[in-house]
Design an enzyme around this catalytic site. Structure first.
Site, mmCIF file in Angstrom:
data_model
loop_
_atom_site.group_PDB
_atom_site.id
_atom_site.type_symbol
_atom_site.label_atom_id
_atom_site.label_comp_id
_atom_site.label_asym_id
_atom_site.label_seq_id
_atom_site.Cartn_x
_atom_site.Cartn_y
_atom_site.Cartn_z
ATOM 1 N N SER A 232 -3.674 14.517 -4.596
ATOM 2 C CA SER A 232 -4.707 15.378 -4.000
ATOM 3 C C SER A 232 -4.103 16.615 -3.342
ATOM 4 C CB SER A 232 -5.567 14.603 -2.998
ATOM 5 O OG SER A 232 -4.767 13.931 -2.051
ATOM 6 N N HIS A 262 -4.787 6.634 -6.991
ATOM 7 C CA HIS A 262 -4.650 7.403 -5.738
ATOM 8 C C HIS A 262 -5.722 6.912 -4.754
ATOM 9 C CE1 HIS A 262 -3.467 10.549 -3.118
ATOM 10 N NE2 HIS A 262 -4.157 11.560 -3.608
ATOM 11 N N HIS A 308 4.079 2.328 -4.368
ATOM 12 C CA HIS A 308 3.972 3.740 -3.986
ATOM 13 C C HIS A 308 4.948 4.587 -4.799
ATOM 14 C CE1 HIS A 308 3.678 7.321 -1.437
ATOM 15 N NE2 HIS A 308 2.501 6.812 -1.102
ATOM 16 N N ARG A 317 1.181 3.522 7.842
ATOM 17 C CA ARG A 317 -0.286 3.624 7.974
ATOM 18 C C ARG A 317 -0.911 2.240 7.813
ATOM 19 N NH1 ARG A 317 -1.219 8.117 3.434
ATOM 20 N NH2 ARG A 317 0.061 6.558 2.376
ATOM 21 N N ASP A 363 -3.964 1.888 1.655
ATOM 22 C CA ASP A 363 -5.250 1.406 1.139
ATOM 23 C C ASP A 363 -5.396 -0.117 1.194
ATOM 24 O OD1 ASP A 363 -6.062 4.014 0.464
ATOM 25 O OD2 ASP A 363 -4.813 3.933 -1.329
HETATM 26 N N1 NMX Z 1 0.645 -3.758 -9.295
HETATM 27 C C1 NMX Z 1 1.093 -3.942 -10.553
HETATM 28 N N2 NMX Z 1 2.006 -3.156 -11.139
HETATM 29 C C2 NMX Z 1 2.514 -2.162 -10.403
HETATM 30 C C3 NMX Z 1 2.137 -1.922 -9.079
HETATM 31 C C4 NMX Z 1 1.143 -2.757 -8.516
HETATM 32 N N3 NMX Z 1 0.676 -2.579 -7.290
HETATM 33 N N4 NMX Z 1 2.823 -0.860 -8.604
HETATM 34 C C5 NMX Z 1 3.611 -0.432 -9.618
HETATM 35 N N5 NMX Z 1 3.417 -1.211 -10.714
HETATM 36 C C6 NMX Z 1 4.000 -1.056 -12.027
HETATM 37 C C7 NMX Z 1 3.601 0.279 -12.620
HETATM 38 O O1 NMX Z 1 2.295 0.221 -13.159
HETATM 39 C C8 NMX Z 1 4.692 0.515 -13.623
HETATM 40 O O2 NMX Z 1 4.422 -0.286 -14.737
HETATM 41 P P1 NMX Z 1 4.673 0.251 -16.242
HETATM 42 O O3 NMX Z 1 6.113 0.640 -16.298
HETATM 43 O O4 NMX Z 1 4.320 -0.914 -17.110
HETATM 44 O O5 NMX Z 1 3.764 1.428 -16.411
HETATM 45 C C9 NMX Z 1 5.920 -0.057 -12.926
HETATM 46 O O6 NMX Z 1 5.421 -0.986 -11.952
HETATM 47 C C10 NMX Z 1 6.779 0.974 -12.223
HETATM 48 O O7 NMX Z 1 5.958 1.718 -11.350
HETATM 49 P P2 NMX Z 1 6.563 2.320 -9.980
HETATM 50 O O8 NMX Z 1 7.646 3.267 -10.353
HETATM 51 O O9 NMX Z 1 6.911 1.220 -9.046
HETATM 52 O O10 NMX Z 1 5.313 3.062 -9.356
HETATM 53 P P3 NMX Z 1 4.733 4.523 -9.665
HETATM 54 O O11 NMX Z 1 5.457 5.495 -8.803
HETATM 55 O O12 NMX Z 1 4.741 4.794 -11.125
HETATM 56 O O13 NMX Z 1 3.224 4.354 -9.222
HETATM 57 C C11 NMX Z 1 1.444 3.665 -7.780
HETATM 58 C C12 NMX Z 1 2.848 4.285 -7.862
HETATM 59 C C13 NMX Z 1 0.936 3.806 -6.368
HETATM 60 C C14 NMX Z 1 0.529 4.427 -8.731
HETATM 61 C C15 NMX Z 1 1.541 2.172 -8.204
HETATM 62 O O14 NMX Z 1 2.374 1.475 -7.300
HETATM 63 C C16 NMX Z 1 0.187 1.487 -8.284
HETATM 64 O O15 NMX Z 1 -0.462 1.573 -9.347
HETATM 65 N N6 NMX Z 1 -0.272 0.819 -7.190
HETATM 66 C C17 NMX Z 1 -1.594 0.229 -7.148
HETATM 67 C C18 NMX Z 1 -2.647 1.306 -6.903
HETATM 68 C C19 NMX Z 1 -2.574 1.818 -5.486
HETATM 69 O O16 NMX Z 1 -2.505 1.077 -4.523
HETATM 70 N N7 NMX Z 1 -2.624 3.157 -5.355
HETATM 71 C C20 NMX Z 1 -2.726 3.773 -4.026
HETATM 72 C C21 NMX Z 1 -1.487 4.572 -3.615
HETATM 73 C C22 NMX Z 1 -1.693 5.163 -2.269
HETATM 74 N N8 NMX Z 1 -2.751 6.206 -2.255
HETATM 75 O O17 NMX Z 1 -3.650 6.165 -1.465
HETATM 76 O O18 NMX Z 1 -2.705 7.119 -3.076
HETATM 77 C C1 MLT Z 2 -1.269 9.570 -0.167
HETATM 78 O O1 MLT Z 2 -1.592 9.372 1.010
HETATM 79 O O2 MLT Z 2 -1.451 10.674 -0.698
HETATM 80 C C2 MLT Z 2 -0.756 8.426 -0.976
HETATM 81 O O3 MLT Z 2 -0.014 7.536 -0.203
HETATM 82 C C3 MLT Z 2 -0.095 8.817 -2.253
HETATM 83 C C4 MLT Z 2 1.215 9.549 -2.168
HETATM 84 O O4 MLT Z 2 1.729 9.904 -1.131
HETATM 85 O O5 MLT Z 2 1.778 9.764 -3.276
#
Ligand code: NMX
Ligand code: MLT
Length: 427
Positions: A232, A262, A308, A317, A363
């Site tokens: 964002s 996100h 993350h 947080r 979250d």
């Molecule tokens: N559950 C299952 N798999 C996960 C999770 C999770 N919570 N977190 C990461 N992975 C997987 C990810 O999908 C990826 O799989 P693949 O290689 O098969 O595509 C692998 O682990 C490596 O990912 P990372 O490098 O650890 O994480 P990345 O930086 O790519 O993504 C998020 C970060 C936040 C997108 C990821 O951790 C996620 O999808 N979390 C769940 C959704 C979430 O809580 N998002 C909110 C973030 C905070 N916000 O408010 O924005």
């Molecule tokens: C945020 O607050 O924007 C989330 O934790 C996602 C991020 O920092 O990448």
């Protein structure tokens, strides 16, 4: 704002250190969502992978100590954080009260904004309705008017400031209108101009419990800013770099926030937690919980609220919301489930082998707190995140214009280009 001093700082950085290298760009980074690639300036906050966010150098516990509160030893007022992000200085209570009044004085929303929202079916997602409201607010943009009149670049920050403050002040009205329209038969609640920003927002939503007002102050404070690279903030900055006005920039940012990886994750967390409860009942055992987490993963879904892009530890947080829950709602069954998940999920995500951060993010906790005080409609949660994020994105947009930051335009390459480049490097 001491814009001249900061402009001089930037000029000096450029002229004296412009050619200093900040790291190497690898193929992994280009293919991996630019993770770890330093590529933008963001003055208002900085994220440390282990420690978490610092707003202008202050951690969340430090902000809780030094920023003015509405009640003794209470949560910080978000207006104080806005002041801190904008100026880099901790405000006094008088300054915060003055800013609260200033925001109130700007908070009138034109009728056509509500009409634009009303044109959508009531079933439209709350984020769609909210962003539509933000786009309608754009009609009033001071920046756009000034730009069309030929304002010099050095003055761009002034109408940007006006737009950002107007936007921040009007969002609670628009957001609460969306909530009441969808979930409370359209019965709007008038603002109470004796209240601070977050408390007034909570009041317009329909929640006046003093504990909920404190929660809203904490919630709005901690969701404001998370350095510049998150979807964002980065989107707001990118779109703003085209000299699109703050409304256009922020609406774009909200569309990024509405994605499940996100900001929408806060909605997903509560729905997921409730589905656990529905399937297993309230006396869930640790083994049942483990089984449910594995079931989610095996069905190809992520565990929402965990992981993350930058953090490599529990999000502070999350921790401050846990403190809040321990203080005000230790017996809440959903809070207890969230606590159990904190024990169960990280070892499973670690066992998966690929997840870089098995710890909870912001979250994972917010929904159960809101739910406790009666704001049970999970589909609405990302709107609250959006209201808060306007404070961070708006503050930085003002500085983008004050510093005269340029159009953002990174270089992209094709797979063929990468293959050829790698062959050349190997030869
Ligand atoms: N559950 C299952 N798999 C996960 C999770 C999770 N919570 N977190 C990461 N992975 C997987 C990810 O999908 C990826 O799989 P693949 O290689 O098969 O595509 C692998 O682990 C490596 O990912 P990372 O490098 O650890 O994480 P990345 O930086 O790519 O993504 C998020 C970060 C936040 C997108 C990821 O951790 C996620 O999808 N979390 C769940 C959704 C979430 O809580 N998002 C909110 C973030 C905070 N916000 O408010 O924005
Ligand atoms: C945020 O607050 O924007 C989330 O934790 C996602 C991020 O920092 O990448």
């Amino acid at each position: 704002l001491n814009a001249f001093k900061e402009q001089d700082r930037l000029k000096k950085l450029k002229s004296e250190h412009g050619k200093v290298q900040l790291g190497n760009i690898t193929v992994d980074m280009v293919l991996g969502g630019m993770r770890g690639m330093t590529g933008m300036l963001w003055e208002t906050s900085l994220l440390d992978p282990e420690e978490g966010i610092r707003f202008r150098g202050l951690s969340i516990p430090e902000c809780q100590k030094v920023l003015p509160a509405a009640v003794k030893d209470g949560e910080p007022l978000p207006e104080g954080l806005l002041w801190l992000l904008l100026t880099g200085k901790v405000p006094t209570k008088e300054q915060v009260d003055a800013l609260s009044k200033e925001l109130l004085s700007r908070s009138t929303v034109p009728g056509y904004v509500y009409k634009a929202i009303d044109a959508l079916p009531v079933t439209a997602h709350p984020m769609t309705q909210f962003t539509t409201g933000v786009m309608a607010l754009q009609v009033d943009s001071e920046f756009q008017k000034a730009y069309n009149k030929g304002m010099p670049k050095t003055k761009f920050w002034e109408p940007t400031y006006e737009d950002c403050l107007n936007l921040i002040s009007r969002l609670p009205q628009v957001a609460s209108y969306v909530y009441r329209r969808i979930f409370k038969d359209g019965k709007a609640i008038a603002a109470d101009n004796t209240l601070d920003y977050a408390a007034n927002f909570s009041h317009m939503l329909g929640f006046d419990d003093p504990k909920m007002l404190e929660l809203m102050r904490l919630y709005i404070t901690i969701h404001t800013d998370h350095e510049g690279g998150n979807v964002s903030a980065h989107t707001g900055h990118l779109v703003g770099s085209a000299l699109s006005d703050p409304y256009l920039s922020f609406a774009a940012a909200l569309n990024g926030l509405a994605g499940p990886l996100h900001g929408l994750a806060n909605q997903e967390v509560l729905l997921w937690i409730k589905s656990v409860m529905e399937e297993t009942g309230s006396n869930i055992t640790t083994d049942q919980l483990k089984e449910y987490v594995w079931k989610t993963l095996k069905s190809g879904k992520v565990v929402p609220g965990y992981g993350h892009g930058v953090l490599r530890n529990t999000d502070p947080r999350y921790s401050c919301q846990r403190e809040f829950a321990l203080k005000y709602l230790p017996e809440d069954p959903l809070f207890q489930l969230v606590s159990k998940l904190y024990e169960v999920v990280p070892p499973i995500l670690t066992e998966l082998g690929k997840v870089k951060n098995p710890w909870p993010n912001v979250d994972a906790h917010s929904g159960v707190l809101l739910n406790h005080f009666g704001l049970t409609e999970a589909r609405y949660y990302t709107v609250l995140f959006g209201v808060s994020r306007s404070i961070g994105i708006g503050s930085q947009l003002i500085w983008d214009r004050a510093l005269g930051l340029p159009l953002e335009r990174p270089k992209s390459v094709t797979m063929e280009w990468l293959e050829n480049h790698c062959k050349k490097v190997a030869a």
